[in-house]
Design a protein around this motif. Structure first.
Motif, PDB file in Angstrom:
ATOM      1  N   ILE A 116      10.241   3.133  -4.245  1.00 23.48           N
ATOM      2  CA  ILE A 116       8.993   3.828  -4.524  1.00 23.48           C
ATOM      3  C   ILE A 116       8.660   4.610  -3.266  1.00 23.48           C
ATOM      4  N   ASP A 117       8.666   5.929  -3.392  1.00 22.79           N
ATOM      5  CA  ASP A 117       8.381   6.737  -2.211  1.00 22.79           C
ATOM      6  C   ASP A 117       7.727   8.047  -2.591  1.00 22.79           C
TER       7      ASP A 117
ATOM      8  N   GLN B  41       0.856  -1.174   0.000  1.00 18.27           N
ATOM      9  CA  GLN B  41       0.000   0.000   0.000  1.00 18.27           C
ATOM     10  C   GLN B  41       0.905   1.241   0.000  1.00 18.27           C
ATOM     11  N   ILE B  42       1.227   1.719  -1.191  1.00 21.82           N
ATOM     12  CA  ILE B  42       2.082   2.891  -1.337  1.00 21.82           C
ATOM     13  C   ILE B  42       1.288   4.111  -0.877  1.00 21.82           C
ATOM     14  N   ASP B  43       1.864   4.868   0.048  1.00 21.13           N
ATOM     15  CA  ASP B  43       1.189   5.995   0.669  1.00 21.13           C
ATOM     16  C   ASP B  43       2.011   7.262   0.451  1.00 21.13           C
ATOM     17  N   PRO B  44       1.635   8.101  -0.529  1.00 16.00           N
ATOM     18  CA  PRO B  44       2.390   9.329  -0.734  1.00 16.00           C
ATOM     19  C   PRO B  44       1.999  10.445   0.229  1.00 16.00           C
ATOM     20  N   GLY B  45       1.024  10.184   1.100  1.00 17.41           N
ATOM     21  CA  GLY B  45       0.604  11.178   2.079  1.00 17.41           C
ATOM     22  C   GLY B  45      -0.129  12.341   1.427  1.00 17.41           C
ATOM     23  N   PRO B  46      -0.667  13.216   2.276  1.00 17.47           N
ATOM     24  CA  PRO B  46      -1.384  14.377   1.752  1.00 17.47           C
ATOM     25  C   PRO B  46      -0.455  15.251   0.907  1.00 17.47           C
ATOM     26  N   ASP B  47      -0.936  15.677  -0.224  1.00 16.44           N
ATOM     27  CA  ASP B  47      -0.206  16.592  -1.106  1.00 16.44           C
ATOM     28  C   ASP B  47       1.104  16.022  -1.638  1.00 16.44           C
ATOM     29  N   GLY B  48       1.303  14.712  -1.532  1.00 20.70           N
ATOM     30  CA  GLY B  48       2.501  14.091  -2.079  1.00 20.70           C
ATOM     31  C   GLY B  48       2.193  13.398  -3.387  1.00 20.70           C
ATOM     32  N   ARG B  49       3.237  12.980  -4.077  1.00 18.83           N
ATOM     33  CA  ARG B  49       3.072  12.184  -5.285  1.00 18.83           C
ATOM     34  C   ARG B  49       4.051  11.026  -5.212  1.00 18.83           C
ATOM     35  N   THR B  50       3.707   9.941  -5.856  1.00 17.17           N
ATOM     36  CA  THR B  50       4.539   8.742  -5.832  1.00 17.17           C
ATOM     37  C   THR B  50       5.620   8.855  -6.899  1.00 17.17           C
TER      38      THR B  50
END
Length: 167
Positions: A145-146, A49-58
């Motif tokens: 992947i972050d 479950q890749i999580d870029p967080g609020p306002d983030g992008r992968t």
């Protein structure tokens, strides 16, 4: 940090033992999988479950890790409070994963050490404490992947007491 070195136990990396830190990324029978492409390909589906967080992008990067010599002293940890971070080995070599649960700064007694096979990746959940890349047997490449985006996304802390990893 004082001169005390506490020996850290190394355990095999499994989906079950790593679950509270994130996901193990591997093509195993335990993963949801099915045949695609006219029967030519087995898809191991939704492994992390890749999580870029609020306002983030992968984003996708490659990290090239230099091998670490054992015994290895763990004297610091880091975390990414705004998103997850996945490492998938490309070189097929085993590596070490050192983690502690998300939350307050960990002590050496909170650390878990896993030996990952060269066909297993990890996805550190948002905020999980971990040691930077620990390649073992040679220079090793990892697909990473972050998150990219605004805000500071790497907290580093020294440990009050060091831990030592040896086989």
């Amino acid at each position: 940090m004082n001169e005390t070195l506490i020996r850290l136990q190394v355990e095999p990396l499994t989906r079950e033992t790593f679950a509270r830190f994130g996901n193990v990324i591997e093509a195993s029978d335990a993963a949801h999988h099915f045949t695609i492409n006219g029967g030519n390909t087995e898809r191991y589906h939704n492994l992390a479950q890749i999580d870029p967080g609020p306002d983030g992008r992968t984003i996708v990067s490659i990290f090239r890790g230099q091998p670490r010599a054992l015994p290895f002293t763990v004297g610091m940890m880091e975390r990414h409070p705004l998103g997850s971070q996945a490492f998938v080995p490309l070189s097929g070599a085993p590596y070490l994963v050192v983690v502690a649960e998300a939350g307050d700064a960990p002590g050496v007694e909170d650390l878990r050490v896993f030996l990952a096979r060269g066909d297993q990746g990890v996805n550190y959940a948002r905020g999980v404490w971990h040691h930077p890349l620990l390649a073992l047997d040679g220079v090793s490449d990892f697909l990473v992947i972050d998150r990219a985006g605004e805000g500071p996304n790497c907290d580093e802390i020294p440990l009050d007491e060091a831990g030592v990893i040896e086989f």
